[in-house]
Design an enzyme around this catalytic site. Structure first.
Site, PDB file in Angstrom:
ATOM      1  N   ARG A  17      30.929  40.050  54.178  1.00 25.06           N
ATOM      2  CA  ARG A  17      29.597  39.487  54.303  1.00 25.06           C
ATOM      3  C   ARG A  17      28.550  40.502  54.762  1.00 25.06           C
ATOM      4  NH1 ARG A  17      33.174  35.400  54.620  1.00 25.06           N
ATOM      5  NH2 ARG A  17      34.364  37.095  55.487  1.00 25.06           N
ATOM      6  N   THR A  18      28.825  41.178  55.867  1.00 24.80           N
ATOM      7  CA  THR A  18      27.788  41.999  56.500  1.00 24.80           C
ATOM      8  C   THR A  18      27.403  43.182  55.610  1.00 24.80           C
ATOM      9  OG1 THR A  18      28.842  41.388  58.581  1.00 24.80           O
ATOM     10  CG2 THR A  18      27.138  43.076  58.690  1.00 24.80           C
ATOM     11  N   LYS A  26      39.577  63.575  56.174  1.00 23.71           N
ATOM     12  CA  LYS A  26      39.986  64.980  56.348  1.00 23.71           C
ATOM     13  C   LYS A  26      39.732  65.444  57.775  1.00 23.71           C
ATOM     14  CE  LYS A  26      38.282  65.987  51.701  1.00 23.71           C
ATOM     15  NZ  LYS A  26      37.153  66.672  51.044  1.00 23.71           N
ATOM     16  N   ARG A  78      29.221  49.866  61.237  1.00 24.51           N
ATOM     17  CA  ARG A  78      30.263  49.058  61.908  1.00 24.51           C
ATOM     18  C   ARG A  78      31.377  50.001  62.340  1.00 24.51           C
ATOM     19  NH1 ARG A  78      32.792  43.501  59.643  1.00 24.51           N
ATOM     20  NH2 ARG A  78      30.775  42.800  60.429  1.00 24.51           N
ATOM     21  N   HIS A 137      27.434  42.004  67.794  1.00 26.11           N
ATOM     22  CA  HIS A 137      27.206  41.853  66.350  1.00 26.11           C
ATOM     23  C   HIS A 137      25.834  41.184  66.234  1.00 26.11           C
ATOM     24  CE1 HIS A 137      27.761  41.380  62.174  1.00 26.11           C
ATOM     25  NE2 HIS A 137      28.927  40.770  62.131  1.00 26.11           N
TER      26      HIS A 137
HETATM   27  N1   CP Z   1      30.838  37.643  59.886  1.00 29.89           N
HETATM   28  C1   CP Z   1      31.193  38.895  59.517  1.00 29.89           C
HETATM   29  O1   CP Z   1      30.880  39.882  60.177  1.00 29.89           O
HETATM   30  O2   CP Z   1      31.884  38.956  58.329  1.00 29.89           O
HETATM   31  P1   CP Z   1      32.398  40.282  57.641  1.00 29.89           P
HETATM   32  O3   CP Z   1      33.452  40.877  58.528  1.00 29.89           O
HETATM   33  O4   CP Z   1      32.937  39.851  56.303  1.00 29.89           O
HETATM   34  O5   CP Z   1      31.232  41.230  57.502  1.00 29.89           O
END
Ligand code: CP
Length: 309
Positions: free
Chosen positions: A59-60, A87, A109, A137
């Site tokens: 999603r993100t 590497k 992330r 998040h």
């Molecule tokens: N909610 C969320 O962060 O989903 P993803 O891990 O798919 O990005």
């Protein structure tokens, strides 16, 4: 304007209520763009967005990429698993490499809490935290708040239950940080072994009984049981977790009649949430995903669009 004096978005704890409202308000017209036949406006023409995900995402990452494209930015994804990170290239050198190619904003992330903060201190690029370890998040928190406000008309004073694996959840921490600025009663409930000891210091109200926590709730945000982050022995078994903490129809009936069910995804159907609840009229899980695109469009626009200058 939120990002006139802020370079980065690293968490919701550091934003004030007016700043959160400004982002959510900006996402409203962005969502209109998503309903158009041609989903494209020139707001970010000539700008570059790079997504760098050291952890998996559906999603993100996809929604940031689409958000950039809908606003006409050039978007690029560093596929960490096939990059020179494998590497042995350091995080600092990887980031510098992305910066000197002309990137305006980096969406990151990482499994280590604080990694985006380290990057933000070491680059001229603007940095958006797309999830760091258990810590934060922020864009998930914002899209959850948008989804609640869209349906309820307000955030003020709502009773929001966060259910499940709080210990490993950056989503829970960002929701608590954001919602508590709006006077929400944020209730947390889950197995004691998956509950941080300092949870009440974060602004949440801890419940020991799931039925009491759900009583009169306006919103239930169900968390994914993060099996990949668990050390063995935190709960007896997955079926027992579902039995004691899964959101089913019977438990849902304890909440208000117009309760909303949220889940950040991906879901373990039949574990933390019953399938018929996830697919019910109370569920806004799919709308959360759409709203995630709108929120990320708003953020990119505010950070690197005309509004930021
Ligand atoms: N909610 C969320 O962060 O989903 P993803 O891990 O798919 O990005």
């Amino acid at each position: 304007m939120v990002f006139k004096h802020r370079k980065d978005l690293l968490g919701l704890a550091e934003l004030n209520r007016a700043e959160i409202e400004s982002i959510i308000n900006t996402a409203v017209p962005m969502k209109d763009i998503l309903t158009r036949d041609i989903k494209k406006v020139p707001a970010l023409r000539g700008k570059v967005v790079c997504t760098v995900f050291y952890e998996n995402s559906t999603r993100t990452r996809t929604s940031f990429e689409l958000a950039g494209k809908y606003l006409s930015a050039d978007t690029v994804n560093l596929a960490v698993s096939t990059s020179s990170v494998q590497k042995g290239e350091s995080l600092k050198d990887t980031i510098k490499t992305i910066e000197v190619m002309g990137t305006d904003v980096m969406v990151m992330r990482h499994s280590m809490s604080g990694a985006p903060h380290y990057v933000a201190r070491n680059t001229k690029m603007r940095v958006i935290n797309a999830g760091d370890g258990f810590h934060a998040h922020p864009t998930q928190g914002l899209l959850d708040m948008y989804s609640i406000r869209e349906k309820k008309g307000t955030l003020d004073g709502l009773k929001v239950v966060i259910l499940g694996d709080i210990q490993h959840s950056r989503v829970a921490r960002s929701n608590i940080a954001g919602l508590s600025k709006f006077g929400c009663e944020v209730r947390v409930v889950g197995p004691s072994t998956l509950m941080p000891a300092d949870i009440e210091n974060m602004g949440a109200k801890r419940f020991y009984n799931i039925e009491e926590a759900l009583d009169g709730a306006d919103v239930i945000n169900v968390l994914r049981l993060q099996l990949e982050r668990q050390k063995k022995g935190l709960f007896p078994s997955v079926p027992e977790y579902a039995e004691n903490f899964g959101l089913n129809r019977k438990r849902l009936s304890l909440a208000k009649k117009d309760v909303l069910v949220l889940h950040p995804g991906p879901m373990n159907r039949g574990v933390e949430v019953a399938s018929d609840v996830a697919d019910s009229a109370f569920s806004v899980i799919n709308e959360q995903v759409t709203n995630g695109v709108a929120i990320r469009m708003a953020l990119l626009y505010l950070m690197i669009g005309g509004a930021s200058e």
